[in-house]
Structures are given as C-alpha cells and as structure tokens.
Write an enzyme that holds these catalytic residues in place. Sequence first.
Site, PDB file in Angstrom:
ATOM      1  NE  ARG A 247      -3.459  -2.253   2.247  1.00 43.27           N
ATOM      2  CZ  ARG A 247      -4.071  -3.151   3.396  1.00 43.27           C
ATOM      3  NH1 ARG A 247      -3.832  -3.621   4.060  1.00 43.27           N
ATOM      4  NH2 ARG A 247      -5.603  -3.975   2.900  1.00 43.27           N
TER       5      ARG A 247
ATOM      6  CE1 TYR B 271      -2.716  -3.557  -8.996  1.00 37.47           C
ATOM      7  CE2 TYR B 271      -2.738  -1.791  -8.098  1.00 37.47           C
ATOM      8  CZ  TYR B 271      -1.808  -2.321  -9.892  1.00 37.47           C
ATOM      9  OH  TYR B 271      -1.185  -1.918 -10.073  1.00 37.47           O
ATOM     10  CD  GLU B 272      -1.027  -4.404  -3.098  1.00 33.93           C
ATOM     11  OE1 GLU B 272      -1.154  -4.690  -2.456  1.00 33.93           O
ATOM     12  OE2 GLU B 272       0.273  -4.457  -3.962  1.00 33.93           O
ATOM     13  N   GLY B 273      -5.557  -4.483  -1.563  1.00 29.28           N
ATOM     14  CA  GLY B 273      -7.021  -3.628  -0.641  1.00 29.28           C
ATOM     15  C   GLY B 273      -7.804  -3.111  -1.210  1.00 29.28           C
TER      16      GLY B 273
END
Length: 599
Positions: A267, A405-407
């Site tokens: 992140r 993405y990456e949450g």
Amino acid sequence: MSDTLTDQKVLKGGEFLIADADYSTTFVPEEFNEEQRMVRQMVQDFIDQEIKPNLDKIEKQEDNIAPRLLEKMADLGLLGSHMPEEFGGMEMDTNTNTLICEVMGGSSGSFTVSYAAHTGIGMLPILYFGTEKQKQDYLPRLINGELKSAYCLTEPGSGSDAMGAKTSAVLDGDAYVLNGQKMWISNAGFADVFIVFAQVDGDKFTGFIVPSGLEGLTLGAEEDKLGIKGSSTRQVFFENVRVPVGNSLGQIGKGHLIAFNVLNVGRFKLHALSMGGAKRSLEVGIRYANERIQFKQPIANFGAIKYKIGEAGIRIFAGESALYRVSQQIQDMNKQLMADGKSFAEAKLLSAEEYAIECALLKFLGSETLDYTVDEVVQIHGGMGYSEETLAPRMYRDSRINRIYEGTNEINRLLSVDMLLRRAMKGALDIVGPAWNVQKELGGMPSMDRPEGEYGEEIKAVADFKKLILMVAGAAAKQQMDGKINLKAEQEILMNVADMLGDLLQAESTLMRVRKMRDNGLGNQSPEVYDAALRTYLHDATARMQKNATDAVASFIEGDLLRTFTMGIKRFTKYPPQNVKKLRRIVADFLIEANAFVM
C-alpha cells in the site's frame, strides 16, 4: 546507503492524530542528497533507454519483454535495492527505495505492475517469514533476476475476504497436496516462483513457496483487462500439486500474518508509484495545454484549464509531502529497531507493521489523486483525450486498477479507522485522554485571540482538525460502548472518519514541508508557490472536514445533542476563507511556464 536517526522520538503509527509533530525533523524530497539524486537519474535513464522505446511491446506483451526488462533491472541492482547485502541486495534506505518507486511509477506504463509485484509481494514474504534455507535458496536468484515471482492470494470467491480462500493443502508424507484456483495473479505468465495461500486441514490459512514447474500447476489464458494490459494477469490452477513440506512459509495457520504484513508495504509503495504516475500524467496535460491553440492562444491561458492544472498540482504536492513524511518515519523506526537488536528482516517487517494505519490512508489518498489527475488530463486533451494517438487514454485506463488492488479503497478506509480504534483499546495510543480534553474545551468559551506568526492560522487549522476527529470518533465510540450503534455495521461513519484522517495526514504533512522549506531555503521557486498550495489545500480540506464530521454525527446523534455537536464542528473548522482562484493560478502559472511538474 546510510541514514541518520534524529534524536527526536519516533512517532508511533497513528500518533499523528494526537501528537504535535516537529516539522524540522521531517524529511522533504527537496533534501535528497547527491547519492539519492544519482540513483534517481539511474532509474530515469533506464526508463528512457529501456522502457519508453518498448512501451508498445510492453502493452502487447511481445518478445517476453517484461521478464527481460526485470533482468536488466537486476543488472543495475534495482531488484534488490531493498534487500540485505548477504543475499545480493543493496540495502538502500527507505527514502531512496521510495524515490525509486516514485520514478518507476512515472513513465513505466504497465511494466510498473511487473516490477512492483516481483520486488514487493513476490519477494517480501520470503524475506519476512522464510527460513534461512528458503532465503538462501530463493532471495539471491530473485534479486539477480534469474527467478521471477508472483503472489497468489485472490480466488473467485475470496477477494477482500482473503481468509475465505478455498484452495486446500493436505499433508501427504513429505509433501502438501494443493488443490484450488487463484485469479488476478500478476506476473503469472512468466513467474518461476509463486507465493500461494491455502487452507491446511480446511481451516489453517498458510503460505507456501511453489515453484512453477511442479506437475499439476497450470495457467489460464491472459486476462483481457480494462487497463495495465502489458502486465501478465492469469488464473493459476492447482490439481494435486505436491509441494515439499520444506516449502511451507512461516507457521502453519499463520498465513494471515504474511498476507497482511506484506500488504502494508504494498500500500505504501502504491502511493509512491501513484505520485510518480500523477506527476507524469500532469506533465503530459501541461504540455498539451501549452501546445493546443484555440481562439488564437494556448488553452493553458484559460482559467478553466488553469484550475485543472493548479488543483492537480496541489493534490500531488500534498500527497508527496505525506509520502516522504511517512517514509522517514518508517526509516527511523527501522533504524531504531535494528539498533535494539532486531535483524534486517524483522526490523523491516515491524516498521512497516507499525505504520499500517498510515499505509492504508496513503493507499486511497494516492490512488485517488492519480485518478483525479488522469481524468483531468483526458479532459484537457478534449477529443484527443479519447484518441490512442496520445498517452492520455492509456494513463486513464491504467490508473483505475489502483483503487482496487492492494485492498480496495473502501477496505483501506475501514481498516485505517479499525486499526486506530484497536490501538486505542489496547493502550498503544492514548486517544481517550485527548478526546476528553476536547470535550472539556467544548464546554468552555472559545478564545477570541487570533493566531500569531507567519503560519499561525495554518498551525491552528491543523490542530483543530485533530480536535474535530477526536470529537467525532470519540462520540461514535461512546455510542458503541452504550450499545446505541454497532460501528462494524455503520461503514459510512467509519469512512467519514477515514477521509478526515486522510485530510489531516496530508494537511499536516504539507504544512510541515512548507515550513521546513521556508526555514532552509529549499525548493525550485518562490515560497509564494508553496504557500499557495498549502493554503488552497487547507481551505478545501476545511470544507471537507466540516461535511464529513456533520455527516458522521448526524448519523448517530439527534436533537439538542446534535445541535451541540454542530456548534463544535463549526468551532473546529474556522480556517479563514482563501482566494483559491488566485492561489490555484499561482501554482498553475508556475507549472505552465515550466512546462512540467517541478514543485
């Protein structure tokens, strides 16, 4: 590359909400030393010589271009800049690695995904959780480019709910037998090593190092995606794949520690990549605005275009300020942990974990700044913004994935507040005391004194933002303790608070940067430009703070108590209105004259 730990106490993760930060100890990108500037130039030269001439090949995934470029990066040491020297890495400090990511995000197109997946989520699980043998077997070859890596977490039925994975691992003698399916796997088409998560005995979420050549491991076709078309993205299937017992990663049943800790770094890096991408995108927009003639003058002369350029420039400046502030904190914490006897890998893991709140905030802040910028660059191009003859459509498409993405950004908003409240409940952060002080302040008469000093109003505004967040979050927590609301079911309130935290982080970081630059004579232009960026950001952030606070408290308070809280909101959002038209034009005019992003 050496770094220096200041005598100043390193602030803990999330402590920016309750502590007064010392701006003189923060790091600003204007302070890069000669060695760091040389690294930046090396990366830019690589992009200019190897990536830009091959952007079309990258986009079409021709000539095995992505893995070949990774090997060329390895020759320069860039795949191991963040890795220990004992495995062939360069052990560069956090600020330098952040700079590398930012430059890579600027002009590398879809190759950015291949690079980030390999060096981040593809390598860090082994560094953080691998046995000494696993590190010796894999890290040197991942660093020198012999091996390429991929990370297999997401499944058709488990995205944000990673622990809901169905891929199974059953112990059979000297091997675990894997069965299942992974999807959206970056680098899958050319990876030699997969970091795979599966359920041992049906309920023990565990990581594994899986070589690509094992029988039963197969790939789906390349996905036809909206953007980042040059990155290999495939499904990965496991049918009775026998993985040696020695390839289990970390403890059985503790795979969540691998997944979540690696995502903290991902992140943070995504924010750095987004800042580089936003700078490059804005530069494309500025150059087009200077070249495009309408009504016998460049469209850059028109106020509507100046607004877009100025606003994007201000958002990027604020995002970059927060990026390097947090980078320095991670670097200082890493240095402190190593001084306390932690290993290289332990210090890296724990320092990233410490700032998980900041990493979650940066993820959505950076990706949304990039999205705003590329959208406005398409608009600046007008009809040409819809033509593949320009870079604008590709940048627009490639940007969109960053909010997923990456949450997802929604998940990261919820996580940031959840982690903050958890830290408070565990006693790691004293939020109760400051929140109670805010409540007592609300019971007294507001001061009529005006702030003094060159940045007095700005300092007060940031301090008031902290009080406002403590007031809102404290009230919500109290309502939950009283059984009147369940915050887990009230995601809108949590997202209001997350947006307030994000604005606070960027506002304070920008103020710290501008003050340090003023004190030390740093920067590429007159302080007037930086002051304009700071005051515009604070003006707009004040309005957002007021709205988010009002929306939140009105969700769980009513009647006379709501009127009381509304008065408190007004009390803590009194930053004087600014002539933002003039201020944005100061920023825009400088960037337009420079024909680039040079703040």
